[in-house]
Design a protein around this motif. Structure first.
Motif, PDB file in Angstrom:
ATOM      1  N   ASP A   1      86.214  17.597  98.224  1.00 53.76           N
ATOM      2  CA  ASP A   1      86.651  17.179  99.549  1.00 53.76           C
ATOM      3  C   ASP A   1      86.526  18.299 100.563  1.00 53.76           C
ATOM      4  N   ALA A   2      86.206  19.479 100.112  1.00 55.02           N
ATOM      5  CA  ALA A   2      85.958  20.618 100.996  1.00 55.02           C
ATOM      6  C   ALA A   2      84.618  21.213 100.591  1.00 55.02           C
ATOM      7  N   ALA A   3      83.653  21.196 101.482  1.00 59.90           N
ATOM      8  CA  ALA A   3      82.297  21.635 101.144  1.00 59.90           C
ATOM      9  C   ALA A   3      82.283  23.079 100.656  1.00 59.90           C
ATOM     10  N   LEU A   4      81.342  23.369  99.757  1.00 55.31           N
ATOM     11  CA  LEU A   4      81.154  24.748  99.323  1.00 55.31           C
ATOM     12  C   LEU A   4      80.992  25.657 100.535  1.00 55.31           C
ATOM     13  N   ASP A   5      81.749  26.759 100.557  1.00 60.90           N
ATOM     14  CA  ASP A   5      81.670  27.670 101.696  1.00 60.90           C
ATOM     15  C   ASP A   5      80.607  28.743 101.458  1.00 60.90           C
ATOM     16  N   GLU A   6      80.471  29.649 102.409  1.00 59.67           N
ATOM     17  CA  GLU A   6      79.402  30.654 102.361  1.00 59.67           C
ATOM     18  C   GLU A   6      79.477  31.501 101.101  1.00 59.67           C
ATOM     19  N   GLU A   7      80.682  31.927 100.727  1.00 58.08           N
ATOM     20  CA  GLU A   7      80.846  32.750  99.532  1.00 58.08           C
ATOM     21  C   GLU A   7      80.476  31.970  98.274  1.00 58.08           C
ATOM     22  N   GLU A   8      80.904  30.727  98.205  1.00 60.37           N
ATOM     23  CA  GLU A   8      80.598  29.896  97.039  1.00 60.37           C
ATOM     24  C   GLU A   8      79.107  29.593  96.951  1.00 60.37           C
ATOM     25  N   LEU A   9      78.475  29.351  98.086  1.00 58.58           N
ATOM     26  CA  LEU A   9      77.030  29.098  98.088  1.00 58.58           C
ATOM     27  C   LEU A   9      76.263  30.309  97.573  1.00 58.58           C
ATOM     28  N   ALA A  10      76.682  31.504  98.010  1.00 62.40           N
ATOM     29  CA  ALA A  10      76.010  32.718  97.547  1.00 62.40           C
ATOM     30  C   ALA A  10      76.173  32.898  96.041  1.00 62.40           C
ATOM     31  N   ALA A  11      77.361  32.596  95.532  1.00 59.55           N
ATOM     32  CA  ALA A  11      77.627  32.756  94.100  1.00 59.55           C
ATOM     33  C   ALA A  11      76.889  31.720  93.265  1.00 59.55           C
ATOM     34  N   SER A  12      76.521  30.601  93.872  1.00 59.57           N
ATOM     35  CA  SER A  12      75.938  29.495  93.107  1.00 59.57           C
ATOM     36  C   SER A  12      74.553  29.814  92.559  1.00 59.57           C
TER      37      SER A  12
END
Length: 381
Positions: free
Chosen positions: A114-125
């Motif tokens: 319900d909360a989109a992946l944020d910048e930090e999470e996108l980088a870690a992905s």
């Protein structure tokens, strides 16, 4: 700033599965069961390759979209089986925060959040996504209902300031003048208000508190936050846990995906000079009047909800649940299964299944076209 700490299928859905399965058996491009006929590059679904799908595909995340995900997985597996494929798709409603954590750890291949992946999470992905970043797709649009159980009161009008005061625990009794003023025809009891919140990290909580922060910052001073910031009080784990807690008392009030409100009372929310009850149409209109979030990659589709709009007929407490997908999957079979499933979820047929089973608002044709292009861009192998 946003702060984070990191199979219920109706007969209607089963009937739709049967109808789609019969279509699948007929074959032919005009009878594409994915709902994506005309796509040149939509993975197994667009190429008529459901028969080639095998194995297991696991996802987890937001409990708000549990009913929709259960219907989608069952319908999709029915379509695959009708063409001779054999795939098991599962979705574990662990909550948005846990779903994202499991996705980024490689424990599941897609997440609902319900909360989109944020910048930090996108980088870690990139570590789990074959060197490519993940991205978000809006697949589930639903109002967040303010649910209550108050003996003798069936209808309730609430303003954002009053809702903020209730959940901040500064408005503590049901016959408070601020509530009475909005409900002149209701007999409000001299009874303590029991606000109920989510005990887990919740995207629903983040969306709800974002609405309060945008519309009633003086009443709700904690900001938009995924983990409930006030110690004590009643709580429930996941959407079902919160609903159970509200159902189990009198004078209770909470917030939950409207599809799971059941027999509880639901408040009409003040927007401008009118009070608007939740509906899928009113939720969809909220998305239609909102822009795309800036600074995102082209395939990363995140809506910047305008929660302060006063436009007529808009229900502003809206939840958009996203599919978090990898930009690349090292395993070809796994990647093709993800592409086929995601293509089905955003298809017209898939969105109809969501609407029938969860009361969600189908995404627009424009969003569907953009989302399919993002899915088509996933590389495999």
């Amino acid at each position: 700033m946003k702060v984070r700490k990191n199979k219920l299928v109706s007969l209607a859905a089963l009937g739709l599965v049967g109808g789609l399965a019969l279509t699948a058996c007929g074959g032919g491009a005009a009878e594409d069961t994915s709902g994506n006929a005309g796509s040149d590059n939509g993975g197994a679904a667009a190429s008529g390759g459901y028969a080639e799908l095998t194995g297991n595909l696991a996802g987890s995340g937001a409990s708000s979209m549990q009913n929709a995900q259960n219907a989608w997985t069952e319908s999709f597996m029915g379509l695959v089986g009708a063409e001779g494929g054999d795939i098991q798709v599962t979705y574990d409603a662990t909550g948005s925060g846990t779903g994202r954590e499991q996705f980024l750890a490689g424990q599941v291949k897609f997440a609902g959040t319900d909360a989109a992946l944020d910048e930090e999470e996108l980088a870690a992905s990139a570590e789990q996504c074959n060197g490519e970043q993940a991205f978000n797709l809006p697949v589930y649009i639903s109002p967040i209902a303010v649910v209550f159980k108050l003996d003798g009161v069936e209808e309730l009008n609430l303003s954002p300031e009053v809702i903020g005061g209730i959940f901040a625990e500064t408005i503590t009794n049901w016959n408070d003048p601020a509530i009475a003023e909005l409900n002149p025809d209701a007999t409000l009891p001299d009874l303590a208000i029991v606000p109920v919140h989510r005990s887990d990290d919740s995207g629903t909580t983040e969306n709800f508190t974002e609405y309060l922060s945008d519309n009633a910052p003086d009443a709700w001073t904690h900001g938009p936050i995924e983990t409930w910031p006030i110690d004590g009080g009643q709580s429930g784990d996941g959407t079902s846990g919160l609903i159970s807690a509200v159902e189990g008392g009198n004078g209770t009030i909470g917030y939950a995906d409207a599809s799971q409100a059941g027999n509880l009372g639901t408040a009409a929310i003040q927007v401008g000079e009118e009070f608007v009850p939740f509906s899928s149409d009113a939720a969809a209109k909220s998305v239609d009047v909102s822009p795309r979030e800036e600074g995102r990659a082209e395939n990363d589709i995140v809506v910047d909800l305008d929660r302060t709009t006063a436009e007529e007929g808009v229900y502003p407490i809206v939840l958009i649940s996203y599919l978090a997908l990898c930009g690349s999957y090292a395993d070809s079979a796994e990647g093709e299964a993800v592409k086929a499933y995601a293509s089905y979820v955003i298809s017209e047929d898939g969105q109809a299944v969501g609407e029938q089973n969860a009361g969600s608002a189908p995404i627009s044709e424009e969003l569907r076209t953009e989302a399919q292009a993002a899915i088509d861009g996933i590389t495999v192998g």
